[in-house]
Design a protein around this motif. Sequence first.
Motif, PDB file in Angstrom:
ATOM      1  N   SER A 173      -8.270  30.663-122.319  1.00 40.50           N
ATOM      2  CA  SER A 173      -9.728  30.510-122.276  1.00 40.50           C
ATOM      3  C   SER A 173     -10.175  30.313-120.834  1.00 40.50           C
ATOM      4  CB  SER A 173     -10.152  29.303-123.114  1.00 40.50           C
ATOM      5  OG  SER A 173     -11.401  28.783-122.705  1.00 40.50           O
ATOM      6  N   HIS A 174     -11.124  31.110-120.390  1.00 35.32           N
ATOM      7  CA  HIS A 174     -11.602  31.001-119.009  1.00 35.32           C
ATOM      8  C   HIS A 174     -12.021  29.572-118.665  1.00 35.32           C
ATOM      9  CE1 HIS A 174     -11.577  35.122-117.626  1.00 35.32           C
ATOM     10  NE2 HIS A 174     -12.209  35.536-118.719  1.00 35.32           N
ATOM     11  N   SER A 175     -12.981  29.048-119.403  1.00 35.81           N
ATOM     12  CA  SER A 175     -13.564  27.769-119.023  1.00 35.81           C
ATOM     13  C   SER A 175     -12.532  26.652-119.036  1.00 35.81           C
ATOM     14  CB  SER A 175     -14.742  27.422-119.947  1.00 35.81           C
ATOM     15  OG  SER A 175     -14.314  27.354-121.300  1.00 35.81           O
ATOM     16  N   ASP A 176     -11.666  26.649-120.055  1.00 34.15           N
ATOM     17  CA  ASP A 176     -10.672  25.590-120.153  1.00 34.15           C
ATOM     18  C   ASP A 176      -9.627  25.690-119.054  1.00 34.15           C
ATOM     19  OD1 ASP A 176     -11.157  24.050-122.854  1.00 34.15           O
ATOM     20  OD2 ASP A 176     -11.479  26.160-123.297  1.00 34.15           O
ATOM     21  N   GLN A 177      -9.195  26.903-118.766  1.00 36.85           N
ATOM     22  CA  GLN A 177      -8.157  27.045-117.747  1.00 36.85           C
ATOM     23  C   GLN A 177      -8.698  26.830-116.336  1.00 36.85           C
ATOM     24  OE1 GLN A 177      -4.725  27.329-118.484  1.00 36.85           O
ATOM     25  NE2 GLN A 177      -5.750  26.683-120.365  1.00 36.85           N
ATOM     26  N   VAL A 178      -9.935  27.190-116.081  1.00 43.45           N
ATOM     27  CA  VAL A 178     -10.554  26.841-114.798  1.00 43.45           C
ATOM     28  C   VAL A 178     -10.577  25.329-114.647  1.00 43.45           C
ATOM     29  CG1 VAL A 178     -12.728  26.796-113.511  1.00 43.45           C
ATOM     30  CG2 VAL A 178     -11.945  28.927-114.546  1.00 43.45           C
ATOM     31  N   ASN A 203     -18.609  22.106-108.318  1.00 41.77           N
ATOM     32  CA  ASN A 203     -17.352  22.499-108.939  1.00 41.77           C
ATOM     33  C   ASN A 203     -16.636  21.249-109.431  1.00 41.77           C
ATOM     34  OD1 ASN A 203     -15.126  21.615-106.837  1.00 41.77           O
ATOM     35  ND2 ASN A 203     -16.793  22.538-105.646  1.00 41.77           N
ATOM     36  N   LEU A 204     -15.770  21.406-110.410  1.00 44.96           N
ATOM     37  CA  LEU A 204     -15.069  20.266-110.978  1.00 44.96           C
ATOM     38  C   LEU A 204     -13.963  19.760-110.058  1.00 44.96           C
ATOM     39  CD1 LEU A 204     -14.591  18.312-113.279  1.00 44.96           C
ATOM     40  CD2 LEU A 204     -13.316  20.104-114.481  1.00 44.96           C
ATOM     41  N   PHE A 205     -13.332  20.651-109.316  1.00 42.87           N
ATOM     42  CA  PHE A 205     -12.230  20.290-108.414  1.00 42.87           C
ATOM     43  C   PHE A 205     -12.577  19.103-107.521  1.00 42.87           C
ATOM     44  CE2 PHE A 205     -10.661  21.306-103.978  1.00 42.87           C
ATOM     45  CZ  PHE A 205      -9.408  20.733-104.131  1.00 42.87           C
ATOM     46  N   PHE A 229      -6.050  32.017-114.604  1.00 44.77           N
ATOM     47  CA  PHE A 229      -4.747  32.285-115.218  1.00 44.77           C
ATOM     48  C   PHE A 229      -4.272  33.629-114.707  1.00 44.77           C
ATOM     49  CE2 PHE A 229      -8.076  32.713-118.714  1.00 44.77           C
ATOM     50  CZ  PHE A 229      -8.432  34.010-118.406  1.00 44.77           C
ATOM     51  N   GLY A 230      -3.013  33.961-115.044  1.00 50.24           N
ATOM     52  CA  GLY A 230      -2.538  35.312-114.798  1.00 50.24           C
ATOM     53  C   GLY A 230      -3.036  36.229-115.904  1.00 50.24           C
ATOM     54  N   ARG A 231      -2.610  37.480-115.870  1.00 52.90           N
ATOM     55  CA  ARG A 231      -3.054  38.440-116.878  1.00 52.90           C
ATOM     56  C   ARG A 231      -1.839  39.118-117.518  1.00 52.90           C
ATOM     57  NH1 ARG A 231      -8.530  38.581-116.314  1.00 52.90           N
ATOM     58  NH2 ARG A 231      -8.755  40.242-117.856  1.00 52.90           N
TER      59      ARG A 231
END
Length: 482
Positions: free
Chosen positions: A159-164, A209-211, A377-379
Motif C-alpha cells: 500500500s502506497h500510503s502505509d509503506q511511505v 512530511n511524516l519523516f 517500496f520496490g516493484r
Amino acid sequence: MKSPQSTRRRFLGQSACSAVSSIPMMNTLLNLQMAGKAAAQAPVSDYKTLVCFFLHGGMDSYNWLVPRDATRHGIYSATRGNLALGSGQVLPLNQSGGDGQLYGIHPSCTGIQQLFNGLGGDTNKRRAAFLTNVGTLIEPVTKAQYLAESVPLPKSLYSHSDQVDQWQTSVPQGLSQLSGWGGRLADLMHTTANGSTSIAMNISLAGNNLFQVGNNTTQFVVTNSGALRLSGEDQLSATHPLRLKNAAHKSIIEQTYGNMMQQSYAQLTKSSIELQEFFLQQFNNYNASAITGLFPANNWIGDNFLAAAKMIALRQALGLHRQTIFISHPGWDHHLELLDSQEEMLDTLDDAVFAFQRAIEQLGLQDSVVTFTASDFGRTLRSNGRGTDHAWGGNAMVMGGPVQGGRIYGTFPNLALESNDDTGYGGRLIPTTSVDQFFAELLRWFGVPAASMSTVLPNISHFYNVNSSSLPIGFLKPGMWS
C-alpha cells in the motif's frame, strides 16, 4: 467605523486562523530563535547534514541497478521480459570491493555512474554506493515464514500510503502516536547538538512530511526560493491590497495587550514573522555564484537541490550543527510506460543529484553531508505488459564524502521468479536488509549514541547490536563514525 481596539480584538480573537493560514509554515518556526546566539552555545563543533531524497510512488529500482554478468543478466532478462535492459545498454559500474559482482546502472544515469566509479575519474572520490533489496521489516523474514505468516509482517504491505509512512517512521507495525524517525532524531539531538536556543533542525523542501515530525520538535517548511512570506508578499506591489493587509497585521501584532492570551499570540506571531524574514534574508544574501552554474536549467528537482546546498552552506550562520533536509520527487508509480517514463525521470534525477554532490564538493563540505534515497517500496520483477506493480524490497543509493563508495552493499537477490527471495507473486522480493539497518548506520555517523538508538529506531535490536564495534551494513568509511 471600528476603533483600533476593536480591530485588534477582532484580529486576535476571530482572525487567528487567517493569520496562521497566510504563513503555512508558522508552526515550524515556533522552535526557532535568532541564529547568532546558537552558534556560540552549541556543545559540538562539527557540522553534519542528512539529506533524504524520497522517490514517491514506488521506484522500479531493478531497472536502475542491473546485474551485468552473463548468468545473472540472463535470469534478469528472462524474468523482466519486455522491460529488460540489455547488458550493453546499461552503464558499467566498476566495483572496488563490495560483493565483487558485475553491475550496470540505467543509461540515463551518467552522473551517478561517475559518482560511483570516481568523480572526475578520480577513484579516490567514489562518492556513491548502492544498498540492495532493502525494505520495511519488523524482524527478519524468510519465504517460508512469510507464507506461513509465522512472524509479524509490516502492516498493509504493497500500500502506497502505509509503506511511505513506514519508511518515514521506521515502525512498520504502526505507532499509537505518529512521529518520524527524523523527528525523533531531532527530539533527541535538537538541544545537545544545536545549543540551548532551538533552531529547527529539520528543514523540508517538499511541504509537510511524516519523516521530520517529532514529539517535541517540528519541521521548517520552505521553498527553493527560501522561507515563505505572508501571502507571497515579496511578489506584490507596494499598493497591492494583500500587502496592505499584511502591513495592517504587522501593525496590530506590534501592539501591547492586557489579556495574556492575546499578548502571547501577538508575540508568537511577531516572532514567527521575524524569524521567517531572518531566514529569507540569510538565504537571499548568500552568494551562490560558485555553485549555481553546476545545476541544470529547467530542472525543478535540481532547483530544490540547489536550495538544499545553499541551506547547508548557511549552517554556521543559522547555528545548525546538525540538520536534516527532505526533498521529494513524485511520479514513480509506473504501472504503465515504465521504460519511457523512467528514461526521462532518471535523467532529471541524475542531473540533480550529480550537480548537488559537485556543489557540495565545490563548497568543501563533502565530508559533512550524506544523501540517501528512499521510496514507498520496490516493484514486481515481472512485467504486467507495460509496467510493473507494487512490491516490497528494492534498491537504494547513498552518497557523500563519508560513504565508502564504488560498492554494492547487502545481498543482491535471486531475480528468478519463484526463487526463495520471491513471495510468489510476480517477483515481489522479500527484503534481506531492513530499513532499520540502513538508518542505523546513518545515525551512527550523525552521532546518535548506542543507548539512544532504540529511541529513534524501536525495532533496531531485531537486526543489529547497537553496542557493536562494527556497522550494521558497512557503507561508511573507517573513521567517519563513532
